[in-house]
Design an enzyme around this catalytic site. Structure first.
Site, PDB file in Angstrom:
ATOM      1  N   LYS A 207       1.004  -1.152   0.076  1.00  0.00           N
ATOM      2  CA  LYS A 207      -0.180   0.094   0.115  1.00  0.00           C
ATOM      3  C   LYS A 207       0.909   1.104   0.218  1.00  0.00           C
ATOM      4  CE  LYS A 207      -3.336   2.821   2.945  1.00  0.00           C
ATOM      5  NZ  LYS A 207      -3.968   2.784   3.911  1.00  0.00           N
TER       6      LYS A 207
ATOM      7  N   ASP B 254      -2.620  10.524   3.119  1.00  0.00           N
ATOM      8  CA  ASP B 254      -3.942  10.028   3.274  1.00  0.00           C
ATOM      9  C   ASP B 254      -4.675  10.917   4.036  1.00  0.00           C
ATOM     10  OD1 ASP B 254      -6.429   8.587   3.756  1.00  0.00           O
ATOM     11  OD2 ASP B 254      -5.646   7.130   5.157  1.00  0.00           O
TER      12      ASP B 254
ATOM     13  N   LYS C 130     -10.189  13.181   7.257  1.00  0.00           N
ATOM     14  CA  LYS C 130      -9.799  13.024   8.693  1.00  0.00           C
ATOM     15  C   LYS C 130      -9.628  13.974   9.547  1.00  0.00           C
ATOM     16  CE  LYS C 130      -6.479   9.113   7.562  1.00  0.00           C
ATOM     17  NZ  LYS C 130      -7.311   7.746   8.514  1.00  0.00           N
TER      18      LYS C 130
ATOM     19  N   ASP D 273       1.534   6.617   5.390  1.00  0.00           N
ATOM     20  CA  ASP D 273       0.630   5.671   4.550  1.00  0.00           C
ATOM     21  C   ASP D 273       1.028   4.786   3.574  1.00  0.00           C
ATOM     22  OD1 ASP D 273      -1.862   4.108   5.285  1.00  0.00           O
ATOM     23  OD2 ASP D 273      -2.936   5.491   4.144  1.00  0.00           O
TER      24      ASP D 273
ATOM     25  N   ASP E  71     -12.037   6.863   3.286  1.00  0.00           N
ATOM     26  CA  ASP E  71     -11.103   6.940   4.276  1.00  0.00           C
ATOM     27  C   ASP E  71     -10.472   5.404   4.174  1.00  0.00           C
ATOM     28  OD1 ASP E  71      -8.940   7.718   5.676  1.00  0.00           O
ATOM     29  OD2 ASP E  71     -10.082   7.942   7.640  1.00  0.00           O
TER      30      ASP E  71
ATOM     31  N   GLU F  17      -9.457   3.621   1.921  1.00  0.00           N
ATOM     32  CA  GLU F  17      -8.887   3.762   0.715  1.00  0.00           C
ATOM     33  C   GLU F  17      -7.813   2.817   0.452  1.00  0.00           C
ATOM     34  OE1 GLU F  17      -7.719   5.368   3.100  1.00  0.00           O
ATOM     35  OE2 GLU F  17      -5.550   4.905   2.606  1.00  0.00           O
TER      36      GLU F  17
ATOM     37  N   ARG G 154      -7.571  -0.427   0.883  1.00  0.00           N
ATOM     38  CA  ARG G 154      -8.302  -1.807   0.322  1.00  0.00           C
ATOM     39  C   ARG G 154      -8.716  -1.498  -1.101  1.00  0.00           C
ATOM     40  NH1 ARG G 154     -12.309  -2.050   5.220  1.00  0.00           N
ATOM     41  NH2 ARG G 154     -10.570  -0.979   6.172  1.00  0.00           N
TER      42      ARG G 154
END
Ligand code: BES
Ligand code: MN
Ligand code: ZN
Length: 486
Positions: free
Chosen positions: A255, A260, A267, A278, A337, A339, A341
């Site tokens: 990933k 993010d 967030k 991230d 959020d 994201e 996956r």
């Protein structure tokens, strides 16, 4: 843009008392009489260590540090005594941390050579990579740096055969941590892809970069859905290292969300402040592949880095949107959020078309942090034997993971009324497992392990053995996975 120390590594078979260095580090075991290098140094210094023991200042407790700035009887300018802990509790991790804590103590100032008297040759790898860990921190970007890598690390009494591995794993750890520490204004999908290509050129593996038009042609609609809110275009970096022509391939997927924000499901500041981290999964896959190639391990590796920035904007994916992934499955987006996956879905599809052996690495859920804390990664799998093989590699590397359940009874966590699945668990419970269950939909028939590294990837504050920031987690484990695979 991504720079790592150019510290030289060497092995010396000289007796530690005669080694010329700015610092000589010697380890002392707890509850033991002085032995090996510690005994040699004790004799050379006229019983200094014995005196420190008698006065109660030196116990050998793990990570105890005693600097001696004006030692006599040894060639080194300064001596640092480090506690190794109890010998029967000694592991690769305890030796690594002792070396790292020593290096952290020393490298707040400019230094030429650090010599470490390796307690016994089997600890050469742990000590060498541990020293490297302690030589690097986020403070290198200050106009007056707060950490300096030395010119040379000398492993006294180390195993010469381990030297190439020490060098490869140290440089890989530095790369992974530097990538995570790099600010998102510098490191975004395009520049991450450039860093991957550079690493491939230098260390001997192929790197193919897919831009946004190629990603569309390859039907990666789920990944592109996340990327569409950002002015920074997405990239997929495909790493290929062939060390065992004709043999099976270890597939590693990372990933790489270079920032993010949460997207439209924005967030709050407190949750967003460290979200440059991230992409730690992609950093681990790149650095791990680099370490494998640099050592020329007889194994084949496919690395897939899913690189995007998750931003809110007029073009961002909306709640209620439905995305179609590469394998044709449809996904209802109920929280932008979640994201990670979404981008991994397409990356895993692609990787599962190439190989039947997959491991993905992702800072996927805060829920995994709630479950396991910052020390331990979550491990989820669709194949217990493959999961056990990966778990063993992680343990051998001195890192930690804990298996979470993936029973079919959890399938309800991702059920959608309008699409094949939804991207969030809905309720509060089982968030890490919901992530795993979602990803499972995209691995086809491959044996697959999902590593949720949201906890261990990032350190909020300094500890004895590690500066705050990117930790380089899973780099050493990936090397062990490759060694066990070959
Ligand atoms: N990148 C975060 C997960 C994360 C949290 C990593 C803290 C490191 C530290 C991920 O994209 C995320 O936001 N996950 C959501 C999922 C939820 C919306 C289902 C979360 O954990 O809240
Ligand atoms: Mn997120
Ligand atoms: Zn994320």
């Amino acid at each position: 843009m991504i720079t790592t120390p150019n510290t030289a590594f060497d092995i010396s078979s000289a007796t530690p008392a005669t080694v010329a260095a700015d610092w000589l580090v010697v380890g002392v075991w707890a509850n033991e009489s002085l032995s090996g290098a510690a005994a040699t140094i004790d004799t050379a210094t006229g019983g200094l260590l014995t005196k420190l023991r008698e006065s109660g200042d030196l116990t050998g407790k793990h990570l105890e540090l005693i600097p001696v700035l004006n030692p006599t009887g040894i060639a080194a300018k300064r001596l640092l005594i480090v506690g190794l802990g109890k010998p029967d509790a000694a592991t690769r991790a305890t030796a690594h941390d002792a070396a790292a804590a020593s290096a952290r103590h020393i490298t707040g100032k400019k230094v030429g050579t650090i010599a470490f008297a390796v307690p016994s040759p089997e600890f050469t790898l742990a000590v060498g990579v541990g020293l490297a860990q302690g030589c690097q921190g986020p403070g290198v970007r200050k106009t007056t740096p707060t950490r300096f890598a030395p010119e040379k690390l000398l492993l006294v009494g180390g195993d010469a055969a381990a030297l190439p591995r020490v060098l490869a794993e140290s440089q890989a750890l530095w790369l992974a941590r530097e990538l995570v520490n790099a600010p998102p204004c510098d490191l975004y999908p395009e520049t991450f892809a450039v860093a991957a290509a550079e690493s491939g050129r230098t260390h001997g593996f192929d790197v193919e970069i897919w831009d946004e038009s190629r990603l569309a042609a390859e039907r990666m609609g789920s990944l592109l859905g996340v990327a569409q809110g950002s002015t920074r275009p997405a990239r997929l970096a495909i790493l290929r290292y062939t060390g065992n022509p004709g043999g099976p391939t270890l597939g590693l997927v990372g990933k790489g969300v270079t920032f993010d924000s949460g997207g439209l499901s924005l967030k709050p500041t407190d949750g967003m402040v460290d979200m440059k981290c991230d992409m730690a999964g992609a950093a681990a896959v790149l650095a791990g592949t680099q370490a494998i190639a640099a050592q020329k391990l007889k194994v084949n590796v496919l690395g897939v880095l899913a690189l995007v920035e998750n931003m809110p904007s007029g073009t961002a994916v909306k709640l209620g949107d439905v995305l179609t992934a590469r394998n044709g499955k449809t996904i209802e987006v109920l929280n932008t959020d979640a994201e990670g996956r979404l981008i991994l879905a397409d990356a895993l599809c692609y990787a599962s078309e190439q190989t039947g052996f997959l491991v993905d690495f992702a800072t996927l859920t805060g829920a995994c942090l709630v479950a396991l804390g910052t020390e331990t990664s979550g491990l989820m799998t669709n194949n217990d034997a493959w999961g056990e093989q990966i778990q063993t590699a992680i343990r051998t590397a001195g890192e930690r993971a804990w298996k979470l359940p993936m029973d079919a009874s959890y399938d309800g966590l991702i059920k959608s009324k309008v699409a094949d699945m939804r991207n969030t668990g809905g309720g509060r419970w089982g968030g890490a497992i919901a992530g795993g269950k979602f990803l499972e939909q995209f691995v086809g028939n491959a044996k697959w392990v999902h590593m949720d590294i949201a906890g261990p990837a990032w350190a909020d504050g300094d500890t004895a053995a590690l500066d705050a920031g990117g930790t380089g987690c899973m780099v050493r484990s990936i090397v062990e996975m490759a060694r066990a695979f070959s």
